[in-house]
Design a protein around this motif. Structure first.
Motif, PDB file in Angstrom:
ATOM      1  N   GLU A  16       0.854  -1.206   0.000  1.00 60.19           N
ATOM      2  CA  GLU A  16       0.000   0.000   0.000  1.00 60.19           C
ATOM      3  C   GLU A  16       0.885   1.251   0.000  1.00 60.19           C
ATOM      4  O   GLU A  16       1.924   1.286   0.650  1.00 60.19           O
ATOM      5  N   LYS A  20       2.800   3.594  -6.873  1.00 60.36           N
ATOM      6  CA  LYS A  20       2.722   2.947  -8.195  1.00 60.36           C
ATOM      7  C   LYS A  20       2.000   3.815  -9.221  1.00 60.36           C
ATOM      8  O   LYS A  20       2.459   3.924 -10.346  1.00 60.36           O
ATOM      9  N   ARG A  54     -13.621  -5.809  -9.130  1.00 56.37           N
ATOM     10  CA  ARG A  54     -12.801  -4.984  -8.228  1.00 56.37           C
ATOM     11  C   ARG A  54     -13.615  -4.456  -7.050  1.00 56.37           C
ATOM     12  O   ARG A  54     -13.168  -4.493  -5.907  1.00 56.37           O
ATOM     13  N   HIS A  74      -9.753 -12.591  -7.761  1.00 61.86           N
ATOM     14  CA  HIS A  74      -8.670 -11.862  -8.435  1.00 61.86           C
ATOM     15  C   HIS A  74      -8.316 -12.534  -9.765  1.00 61.86           C
ATOM     16  O   HIS A  74      -8.080 -11.857 -10.767  1.00 61.86           O
ATOM     17  N   ARG A  78      -8.597 -11.065 -13.407  1.00 56.28           N
ATOM     18  CA  ARG A  78      -7.351 -11.056 -14.215  1.00 56.28           C
ATOM     19  C   ARG A  78      -7.593 -11.646 -15.590  1.00 56.28           C
ATOM     20  O   ARG A  78      -7.146 -11.109 -16.604  1.00 56.28           O
ATOM     21  N   ARG A 100      -0.177  -3.528 -10.833  1.00 55.55           N
ATOM     22  CA  ARG A 100      -0.407  -4.843 -10.225  1.00 55.55           C
ATOM     23  C   ARG A 100      -0.745  -5.917 -11.266  1.00 55.55           C
ATOM     24  O   ARG A 100      -1.349  -5.665 -12.294  1.00 55.55           O
ATOM     25  N   THR A 105      -1.380 -11.337  -6.117  1.00 55.22           N
ATOM     26  CA  THR A 105      -2.168 -12.437  -5.543  1.00 55.22           C
ATOM     27  C   THR A 105      -1.271 -13.326  -4.682  1.00 55.22           C
ATOM     28  O   THR A 105      -1.660 -13.743  -3.584  1.00 55.22           O
ATOM     29  N   TYR A 108      -0.397 -10.997  -1.482  1.00 53.24           N
ATOM     30  CA  TYR A 108      -1.506 -10.654  -0.570  1.00 53.24           C
ATOM     31  C   TYR A 108      -2.277 -11.899  -0.111  1.00 53.24           C
ATOM     32  O   TYR A 108      -2.497 -12.101   1.076  1.00 53.24           O
ATOM     33  N   GLN A 109      -2.722 -12.719  -1.084  1.00 57.23           N
ATOM     34  CA  GLN A 109      -3.540 -13.878  -0.691  1.00 57.23           C
ATOM     35  C   GLN A 109      -2.640 -15.023  -0.202  1.00 57.23           C
ATOM     36  O   GLN A 109      -3.011 -15.737   0.730  1.00 57.23           O
ATOM     37  N   TYR A 160      -8.334  -3.608   2.057  1.00 56.32           N
ATOM     38  CA  TYR A 160      -7.004  -4.177   2.323  1.00 56.32           C
ATOM     39  C   TYR A 160      -6.198  -3.321   3.290  1.00 56.32           C
ATOM     40  O   TYR A 160      -5.494  -3.845   4.145  1.00 56.32           O
TER      41      TYR A 160
END
Ligand code: TMP
Length: 212
Positions: A16, A20, A54, A74, A78, A100, A105, A108-109, A160
């Motif tokens: 975060e 970006k 999203r 996700h 994608r 991203r 994925t 984060y996941q 998130y």
């Protein structure tokens, strides 16, 4: 689908508040200045159907999904993003710069939520196939700095960001692991630097790796 494409696929990754979006703008202008057609895009999202997914992912309470369900969503977004936006642009010869992609994925996941990493690899094969980014730039900075920056521009997409600091530390470590395991594709950029210095480091990486 990678056969015969002329454009290149560059992904920007990071935790975060890593900056970006600013750097996507700078990189797009820099590549256009070198005569490339560029499509800037983002995940989750980047196509109408993927933007609908999203909203399910970035809004609402943290406990809405577990890590595996999130990963499925996700990858669904994608696949739609690739099919509708990325692959057609590459086919036309554009360079595609995505805020991203699948490393998010895994970080984060997988690292963050503890979803099974082998399962994530299988989902990648199903949803994406043998397509890979040509270059991945990982913007790295301390978690507290990134979360403070992200909080300053907080809108409705807080799902998130509101996860605990320990989650974001695992995400950061995950991105660094991913980069270490794939040094041909990944370059880690120190995102504590100023905007111009980061843009210059990104320009160097693109020149070196892709001869832009
Ligand atoms: P963004 O804030 O960079 O637009 O990304 C939205 C959020 O989605 C961000 O907190 C990271 C998260 N995310 C995942 O958890 N897994 C993914 O695969 C992607 C692409 C994003």
């Amino acid at each position: 689908m990678s056969d015969g494409r002329q454009g290149r696929f560059i992904t920007l990754e990071g935790g975060e508040g890593a900056g970006k979006s600013t750097q996507i703008g700078r990189l797009t202008a820099w590549l256009e200045g070198r005569g490339h057609a560029v499509k800037a895009t983002r995940e989750p999202g980047g196509a109408p159907g993927a933007e609908m997914i999203r909203k399910l992912l970035v809004e609402g309470p943290v406990e809405r999904w577990d890590g595996t369900t999130e990963a499925l969503l996700h990858f669904a977004a994608r696949r739609e993003h690739l099919r509708s936006t990325v692959w057609p642009a590459l086919k036309k010869g554009s360079w595609v710069v995505s805020d991203r992609f699948a490393d998010s994925t895994m970080a984060y996941q997988g690292y963050g939520h503890g979803a099974d990493r082998a399962m994530l690899g299988e989902l990648y094969d199903i949803a994406v196939g043998d397509f890979r980014p040509d270059l991945t730039l990982i913007l790295d900075l301390p978690v507290d700095v990134g979360l403070a920056r992200a909080a300053a521009r907080r809108g409705t997409e807080t799902r998130y960001e509101s996860l605990p600091v320990a989650f974001h530390e695992r995400v950061r470590a995950g991105f660094l692991d991913i980069a270490a395991a794939d040094p041909e594709r990944c370059v880690v950029i120190d995102a504590t630097q100023g905007i111009d210095a980061i843009a210059a480091a990104i320009g160097d990486a693109v020149t070196k790796k892709l001869k832009a």
